[in-house]
Write a protein that holds these residues in place. Sequence first.
Motif, short mmCIF file in Angstrom:
data_model
loop_
_atom_site.label_atom_id
_atom_site.label_comp_id
_atom_site.label_asym_id
_atom_site.label_seq_id
_atom_site.Cartn_x
_atom_site.Cartn_y
_atom_site.Cartn_z
N SER A 1 0.82 -1.32 -0.07
CA SER A 1 -0.01 0.14 0.01
C SER A 1 0.83 1.31 0.08
CB SER A 1 -1.04 0.08 1.29
OG SER A 1 -0.03 0.13 2.51
N PRO A 2 0.19 2.32 -0.39
CA PRO A 2 1.17 3.59 -0.53
C PRO A 2 1.68 3.87 0.81
CG PRO A 2 -0.77 3.87 -1.83
CD PRO A 2 -0.94 2.58 -1.00
N ASP A 3 1.11 3.84 2.07
CA ASP A 3 1.69 4.00 3.26
C ASP A 3 2.61 3.15 3.92
OD1 ASP A 3 0.09 1.89 3.90
OD2 ASP A 3 -1.35 3.38 4.98
N GLY A 4 2.69 1.94 3.28
CA GLY A 4 3.50 0.87 3.56
C GLY A 4 3.14 0.31 4.63
N ASN A 5 1.89 0.15 4.81
CA ASN A 5 1.25 -0.66 6.29
C ASN A 5 0.45 -2.01 5.56
OD1 ASN A 5 2.35 0.95 7.74
ND2 ASN A 5 0.74 2.39 7.90
N GLN A 6 0.23 -2.11 4.51
CA GLN A 6 -0.32 -3.42 4.20
C GLN A 6 0.26 -4.18 2.85
OE1 GLN A 6 -4.45 -2.69 2.36
NE2 GLN A 6 -5.29 -3.43 4.64
N LEU A 7 0.66 -5.38 2.80
CA LEU A 7 1.27 -6.09 1.78
C LEU A 7 0.37 -7.36 1.54
CD1 LEU A 7 4.11 -6.32 0.77
CD2 LEU A 7 4.56 -8.05 2.40
N ILE A 8 0.31 -7.27 0.11
CA ILE A 8 -0.22 -8.43 -0.35
C ILE A 8 0.71 -9.65 -1.01
CG2 ILE A 8 -1.58 -9.31 -2.44
CD1 ILE A 8 -3.31 -6.88 -2.18
N LEU A 9 0.56 -10.73 -0.68
CA LEU A 9 1.53 -11.65 -1.29
C LEU A 9 0.93 -12.81 -1.69
CD1 LEU A 9 2.88 -13.78 1.98
CD2 LEU A 9 1.47 -11.64 2.34
N PHE A 10 1.45 -13.85 -2.27
CA PHE A 10 0.92 -14.94 -2.78
C PHE A 10 1.69 -16.16 -2.22
CE2 PHE A 10 3.61 -14.51 -6.36
CZ PHE A 10 4.14 -15.71 -6.85
N ARG A 11 0.95 -17.19 -1.95
CA ARG A 11 1.40 -18.61 -1.35
C ARG A 11 0.97 -19.83 -2.27
NH1 ARG A 11 0.65 -18.10 5.34
NH2 ARG A 11 2.76 -17.13 5.77
N ASN A 12 1.69 -20.80 -1.94
CA ASN A 12 1.20 -22.04 -2.28
C ASN A 12 0.60 -22.59 -1.14
OD1 ASN A 12 2.29 -21.93 -5.00
ND2 ASN A 12 4.29 -22.95 -4.44
N ASP A 13 -0.90 -23.20 -1.48
CA ASP A 13 -1.44 -23.61 -0.40
C ASP A 13 -2.59 -24.81 -1.12
OD1 ASP A 13 -3.56 -22.51 -1.72
OD2 ASP A 13 -3.95 -20.77 -0.45
N GLN A 14 -3.52 -25.37 -0.18
CA GLN A 14 -4.03 -26.52 -0.45
C GLN A 14 -4.84 -26.07 -1.81
OE1 GLN A 14 -6.43 -27.78 2.78
NE2 GLN A 14 -4.73 -28.71 3.94
N GLN A 15 -5.42 -24.86 -2.10
CA GLN A 15 -6.26 -24.54 -3.20
C GLN A 15 -5.34 -24.17 -4.46
OE1 GLN A 15 -6.90 -23.41 0.12
NE2 GLN A 15 -8.67 -24.93 0.02
N GLY A 16 -3.96 -24.48 -4.40
CA GLY A 16 -2.85 -24.07 -5.44
C GLY A 16 -2.20 -22.65 -5.11
N TYR B 1 0.77 -4.11 8.69
CA TYR B 1 1.90 -3.44 9.79
C TYR B 1 1.40 -2.52 10.70
CZ TYR B 1 6.44 -1.98 11.01
OH TYR B 1 7.50 -1.55 11.83
N ASN B 2 1.60 -2.76 12.06
CA ASN B 2 1.06 -1.99 13.14
C ASN B 2 2.06 -1.02 13.51
OD1 ASN B 2 2.80 -3.40 14.67
ND2 ASN B 2 1.32 -4.60 15.76
N GLY B 3 3.24 -0.74 12.97
CA GLY B 3 4.29 0.18 13.45
C GLY B 3 5.08 -0.79 13.84
N GLU B 4 5.18 -1.77 14.21
CA GLU B 4 6.14 -2.56 14.87
C GLU B 4 6.56 -3.95 14.27
OE1 GLU B 4 5.10 -3.08 18.97
OE2 GLU B 4 5.61 -0.90 19.55
N SER B 5 5.26 -4.52 13.75
CA SER B 5 5.50 -5.96 13.20
C SER B 5 4.47 -6.23 12.18
CB SER B 5 5.60 -7.14 14.31
OG SER B 5 4.15 -7.00 15.01
N TRP B 6 4.73 -7.18 11.31
CA TRP B 6 3.65 -7.60 10.60
C TRP B 6 2.91 -8.64 11.02
CZ3 TRP B 6 2.72 -5.12 6.21
CH2 TRP B 6 3.73 -3.97 5.43
N SER B 7 1.46 -8.72 10.68
CA SER B 7 0.49 -9.75 11.14
C SER B 7 0.63 -10.91 10.42
CB SER B 7 -1.00 -9.00 10.97
OG SER B 7 -1.33 -8.91 9.73
N THR B 8 0.31 -12.04 10.90
CA THR B 8 0.38 -13.37 9.96
C THR B 8 -0.78 -12.82 8.96
OG1 THR B 8 0.45 -14.33 12.27
CG2 THR B 8 -0.44 -15.60 10.34
N PRO B 9 0.00 -13.51 7.82
CA PRO B 9 -0.91 -13.42 6.61
C PRO B 9 -2.27 -13.93 6.68
CG PRO B 9 1.27 -13.79 6.05
CD PRO B 9 1.25 -13.99 7.31
N GLU B 10 -3.43 -13.48 6.25
CA GLU B 10 -4.75 -14.10 6.12
C GLU B 10 -5.04 -14.10 4.69
OE1 GLU B 10 -7.57 -11.76 8.33
OE2 GLU B 10 -6.70 -12.09 10.19
N ARG B 11 -5.68 -15.23 4.40
CA ARG B 11 -6.12 -15.47 3.05
C ARG B 11 -7.17 -14.54 2.55
NH1 ARG B 11 -9.17 -19.30 -0.38
NH2 ARG B 11 -7.78 -20.10 -2.13
#
Length: 718
Positions: free
Chosen positions: A254-269, A277-287
């Motif tokens: 995101s423009p403010d650097g606080n949201q990251l979209i990533l892709f993973r291999n999972d059971q669906q492909g 990002y909360n200012g200190e750490s990144w949250s566990t990615p949610e599908r």
Amino acid sequence: MKKTVSKHLLSLLCFWLFAQVTNSQSSQHTKSSRNAKLFRNAMSIANQENYKEAIEIFKVIIKDDPTDLDALYNLGLSYLNTSNGADTAIVCFSKGLDMLNDEEKEGYLGTEIGLSMGKAYQVLLQPMKAITIYEGLLANSNPKNTSLIKEIEREIQICHHAQFLIKNPINLTITNMGSKINSRYDDHSPLVAVNENQIFFTSRRNWLRLNLLRDGQYAEKIYTAPLGSDNYESARMLKVFFEQNEHEAASSISPDGNQLILFRNDQQGTSLYLSNYNGESWSTPERLPYPINSNSEETHGCISADRSTLFFTSDRKGGYGGLDIYMIKKLPNGTWGTPRNLGPDINTEFDEVTPMIHYDGKTLYFSSEGHNTMGRLDVFYSQMATDSTWSIPVNMGYPINTPDDDFFFVPTISKSHAYYASSKFTDNYGGSDIYHVEIKSDTNTELAVIEGEVDNAMGNDYTKIRILVTRTTDNHLVGDYRPEPSTGKYLMFLENGHEYLVKQTNTAKAEKISYINVTDNMRYVNSKRAVKFTDVAMDAPLVKTIETVIDKVRNSIEKELEKKKEQNTTPENTNKDSSLNQNKKTPNKKRLVSSTLKTNNKTEPTSVRIEETRQYNKEEKNNTLSHISPIAPTQIKGYTLQLMALKEGPLPDLSYFETRHITDINVYYCKDKYTRYTSGNFISYQACLAMKKEILKNNDIHDVWIRPSQDFEKLAKK
């Protein structure tokens, strides 16, 4: 990002190896004395795209028997799929052709080696040599093998696109970002926020407990490094995204650097995930939910600056072929709506990948194997109109694009510089590297960055709040911003020189309205900082009062002008205007003239031409160009010869072609500001090719291009 050409060539190769066993034509090239286990091992490694290791094994086989055509051809293919091996691949293919007799050269074996050699010349930026090879293959092809003919014709078109773009390079500087960012493995997918303080990227380098995979690299992981003036700190892996030996790649930030979209291999492909990002750490990615993710492959996603629209790629059913780009909007309640395919203006029968929407919300950058690509994946951009339609994609040009894979182009807010990944440059550290691009042209976008925060009166459930931004001059909605869920802060990206109505609203239909006038001194490229919304916002009542006064003045002026107009339309004034008009030039008028084309002694209907008719003076009558007939886009699915494309402006007349005895000239004034000259229309490619050879034999014109007539439907101005 895997090289798409390797899969295609190796699939042909598997068929060819099978054909060797059953086809008497190639039986003499099968080596009974070969170490079969070693050869199978080399083939297996090449199919896993570990070309460097496969090359070493094929070398051992060829050292034992230099006439082993199987090993020699596969060695060439392996070199072709490395960063700098195309020249060595040509040596291998040439040796292979020398082993064939005349019949075999015109048969399947010769065709496959010829196709591969043409690809190698394309990678070496020698498209005209590739065209010579392809046209030779086309002349010897079986008319019934329509799939092969279609493939060769497309490669010829790609070569012509490459030749055109190479001769008209973009003025830019490309700089490798150095060893603290890049490694000897694939590094790609660079991401930066608007402040460019930090870079995120994906790499296949070794890190701690990662295992070496079959292709000679490690699993994709996300890394980050601060961006200083000259000295970068070494990149480090973001461990929160770590899943051992599973691919995890950064897709967008995101423009403010606080949201990251990533892709993973999972059971669906392959699926898209979101981390905050909360200012200190990144949250566990949610599908991300359905219908963004599906049972198909979703390989890339990026969100607009207002966080209301997501662009993503998917190979789901109902597309145009391969991976297509889709867009999906957030509903007022915060959930996602229904995905919409961007349509045939953007998507083709080939792959479209890595869409990136600019901060302006309307410029989409993406890579495609279709359109007017130079080969493999090229970077394009398109702009969305107010009615949500897309302009014809524009190739970013050479040297950003080459016949190799070029993808993940990430522009900054100014558009004058960007980041992207490539494997084509000689200064790379291995695989694909990340580069910084400075475009030396007037490409700056006049955007201001406005930093705001949700008003306390709207409540603290920020997931239910929207910030709707409307340009007051045309009442066009330019942004549907969503605040940061945890803080209520948001960034707006607005064009200079306009006034905007900013309305905060929630699901309870509460509203807070303000106005903002974005001036030139608020441009982000000048100040390198965001403007506080509270410093520049104006309350609605004050602005409305001003608008009321302006409206009264405007209405008064319009009434006065209307009165004057009525006074000037009396019979007396009308007659005076009529007499004056007799001395004016007759305006251009268009008349339709039908014409025909002749091919193979047959007469077929051609497009309707539009001729300009007007009164000419003596000088104009002597000018040949005054009789040129610019033709309208044709609906014929045939071919024509493009003789010339000029960016500086049209020729003064047609004498250049007349002295060379080239007739039936058509002139196209195109949307890309080029003037193109063509000759003839042909039903078959072979007939057009015969005319091309005749022109090349008797003239000094070298860039003659066989193009589908329907190309000009998109190129020509209406």
